[in-house]
Design a protein around this motif. Structure first.
Motif, PDB file in Angstrom:
ATOM      1  N   MET A   1       0.837  -1.162   0.000  1.00  0.00           N
ATOM      2  CA  MET A   1       0.000   0.000   0.000  1.00  0.00           C
ATOM      3  C   MET A   1       0.899   1.247   0.000  1.00  0.00           C
ATOM      4  N   GLU A   2       0.683   2.112  -0.909  1.00  0.00           N
ATOM      5  CA  GLU A   2       1.422   3.379  -0.993  1.00  0.00           C
ATOM      6  C   GLU A   2       0.672   4.422  -0.186  1.00  0.00           C
ATOM      7  N   PHE A   3       1.362   5.055   0.739  1.00  0.00           N
ATOM      8  CA  PHE A   3       0.724   6.009   1.634  1.00  0.00           C
ATOM      9  C   PHE A   3       1.441   7.341   1.518  1.00  0.00           C
ATOM     10  N   GLN A   4       0.695   8.383   1.255  1.00  0.00           N
ATOM     11  CA  GLN A   4       1.244   9.732   1.221  1.00  0.00           C
ATOM     12  C   GLN A   4       0.341  10.607   2.077  1.00  0.00           C
ATOM     13  N   PRO A   5       0.800  10.922   3.302  1.00  0.00           N
ATOM     14  CA  PRO A   5      -0.078  11.615   4.240  1.00  0.00           C
ATOM     15  C   PRO A   5      -0.391  13.056   3.865  1.00  0.00           C
ATOM     16  N   HIS A   6       0.443  13.684   3.069  1.00  0.00           N
ATOM     17  CA  HIS A   6       0.228  15.080   2.712  1.00  0.00           C
ATOM     18  C   HIS A   6       0.291  15.239   1.203  1.00  0.00           C
ATOM     19  N   PRO A   7      -0.717  14.722   0.492  1.00  0.00           N
ATOM     20  CA  PRO A   7      -0.669  14.880  -0.955  1.00  0.00           C
ATOM     21  C   PRO A   7      -0.711  16.363  -1.327  1.00  0.00           C
ATOM     22  N   ASN A   8       0.075  16.717  -2.306  1.00  0.00           N
ATOM     23  CA  ASN A   8       0.128  18.101  -2.754  1.00  0.00           C
ATOM     24  C   ASN A   8      -0.870  18.290  -3.880  1.00  0.00           C
ATOM     25  N   ALA A   9      -1.722  19.302  -3.749  1.00  0.00           N
ATOM     26  CA  ALA A   9      -2.730  19.564  -4.777  1.00  0.00           C
ATOM     27  C   ALA A   9      -2.063  19.829  -6.118  1.00  0.00           C
ATOM     28  N   GLN A  10      -0.931  20.486  -6.074  1.00  0.00           N
ATOM     29  CA  GLN A  10      -0.189  20.728  -7.301  1.00  0.00           C
ATOM     30  C   GLN A  10       1.276  20.427  -7.024  1.00  0.00           C
ATOM     31  N   GLN A  11       1.948  19.934  -8.014  1.00  0.00           N
ATOM     32  CA  GLN A  11       3.365  19.637  -7.856  1.00  0.00           C
ATOM     33  C   GLN A  11       4.124  20.932  -7.627  1.00  0.00           C
ATOM     34  N   THR A  12       4.923  20.964  -6.611  1.00  0.00           N
ATOM     35  CA  THR A  12       5.767  22.103  -6.323  1.00  0.00           C
ATOM     36  C   THR A  12       7.206  21.667  -6.511  1.00  0.00           C
ATOM     37  N   SER A  13       7.946  22.469  -7.225  1.00  0.00           N
ATOM     38  CA  SER A  13       9.353  22.172  -7.445  1.00  0.00           C
ATOM     39  C   SER A  13      10.172  22.913  -6.404  1.00  0.00           C
ATOM     40  N   ILE A  14      11.101  22.216  -5.792  1.00  0.00           N
ATOM     41  CA  ILE A  14      12.007  22.856  -4.852  1.00  0.00           C
ATOM     42  C   ILE A  14      13.428  22.762  -5.406  1.00  0.00           C
ATOM     43  N   THR A  15      14.305  23.578  -4.860  1.00  0.00           N
ATOM     44  CA  THR A  15      15.687  23.607  -5.302  1.00  0.00           C
ATOM     45  C   THR A  15      16.554  22.925  -4.255  1.00  0.00           C
ATOM     46  N   CYS A  16      17.347  21.984  -4.719  1.00  0.00           N
ATOM     47  CA  CYS A  16      18.123  21.141  -3.813  1.00  0.00           C
ATOM     48  C   CYS A  16      19.619  21.208  -4.106  1.00  0.00           C
ATOM     49  N   ALA A  17      20.386  20.858  -3.088  1.00  0.00           N
ATOM     50  CA  ALA A  17      21.813  20.624  -3.224  1.00  0.00           C
ATOM     51  C   ALA A  17      22.059  19.168  -2.860  1.00  0.00           C
ATOM     52  N   VAL A  18      22.930  18.505  -3.599  1.00  0.00           N
ATOM     53  CA  VAL A  18      23.286  17.114  -3.348  1.00  0.00           C
ATOM     54  C   VAL A  18      24.780  17.078  -3.043  1.00  0.00           C
ATOM     55  N   ILE A  19      25.125  16.575  -1.858  1.00  0.00           N
ATOM     56  CA  ILE A  19      26.508  16.540  -1.424  1.00  0.00           C
ATOM     57  C   ILE A  19      26.881  15.097  -1.080  1.00  0.00           C
ATOM     58  N   THR A  20      27.856  14.571  -1.786  1.00  0.00           N
ATOM     59  CA  THR A  20      28.395  13.254  -1.476  1.00  0.00           C
ATOM     60  C   THR A  20      29.631  13.446  -0.603  1.00  0.00           C
ATOM     61  N   ALA A  48      20.508  22.466  -7.856  1.00  0.00           N
ATOM     62  CA  ALA A  48      21.314  23.663  -8.095  1.00  0.00           C
ATOM     63  C   ALA A  48      22.799  23.411  -7.854  1.00  0.00           C
ATOM     64  N   LEU A  49      23.118  22.409  -7.039  1.00  0.00           N
ATOM     65  CA  LEU A  49      24.513  22.118  -6.715  1.00  0.00           C
ATOM     66  C   LEU A  49      24.682  20.633  -6.488  1.00  0.00           C
ATOM     67  N   TYR A  50      25.713  20.084  -7.080  1.00  0.00           N
ATOM     68  CA  TYR A  50      26.134  18.707  -6.805  1.00  0.00           C
ATOM     69  C   TYR A  50      27.628  18.777  -6.553  1.00  0.00           C
TER      70      TYR A  50
END
Length: 169
Positions: A1-20, A48-50
């Motif tokens: 069962m796939e559960f998403q407690p806070h479904p978003n009415a519209q997709q919102t894009s956020i800006t992320c940084a990925v650090i290894t 925005a940054l890797y």
């Protein structure tokens, strides 16, 4: 069962940084960092940054401080350095800077990991929290752990968490 407690009415894009965080990986061999980027992009977010940095506490904290000042970044996802080996310092470096922690992230990550790898999951020091109004996640460096954390925990909740940090804006 796939559960998403806070479904978003519209997709919102956020800006992320990925650090290894790794003493040995390069852009060509960093499968986990590349996987995080792919999963974020597939979910319509911006990377925005890797960057790959050494597993040195001062370098990790310096990177986190710089990202904290970047108004463009909403979320930072670290991978690597969350175990208990002497060179695993990501948790220790980040934990000192986090203004709030989200204990449930690490707890849930270890429960889900336990279901996949058994009792070795207890050695993970995966953590999440808040720093400078940004959501910070720190995952182990294995690609399986990254996929698990991203698909089951981070991607379903990151937009909601960012919105909570920016409320009432």
């Amino acid at each position: 069962m796939e559960f998403q407690p806070h479904p978003n009415a519209q997709q919102t894009s956020i800006t992320c940084a990925v650090i290894t965080v790794s003493d040995s990986r390069s852009a060509e061999t960093d499968k986990s960092g590349q996987l995080i980027k792919e999963l974020l992009l597939a979910d319509h977010h911006t990377v925005a940054l890797y960057q790959i940095i050494k597993d040195e506490p001062k370098e990790i904290q310096s990177q986190m401080t710089a990202l904290g000042r970047d108004a463009q970044i909403n979320a930072v996802i670290f991978n690597g350095g969350t175990g208990i080996a002497p060179r695993d310092t990501t948790y220790d470096a980040l934990e000192k800077l986090l203004e709030k922690t989200l204990p449930g992230f690490g707890e849930l990550f270890r429960v889900l990991s336990y279901q996949e790898i058994g009792s070795r999951a207890m050695a993970s020091r995966a953590v999440a929290g808040i720093y400078q109004s940004k959501i910070i996640f720190s995952l182990p460096g294995s690609s399986n752990a990254v996929r698990l954390g991203m698909e089951k925990l981070i991607l379903p909740e990151v937009v909601h968490l960012v919105k909570q940090l920016n409320w009432p804006n």
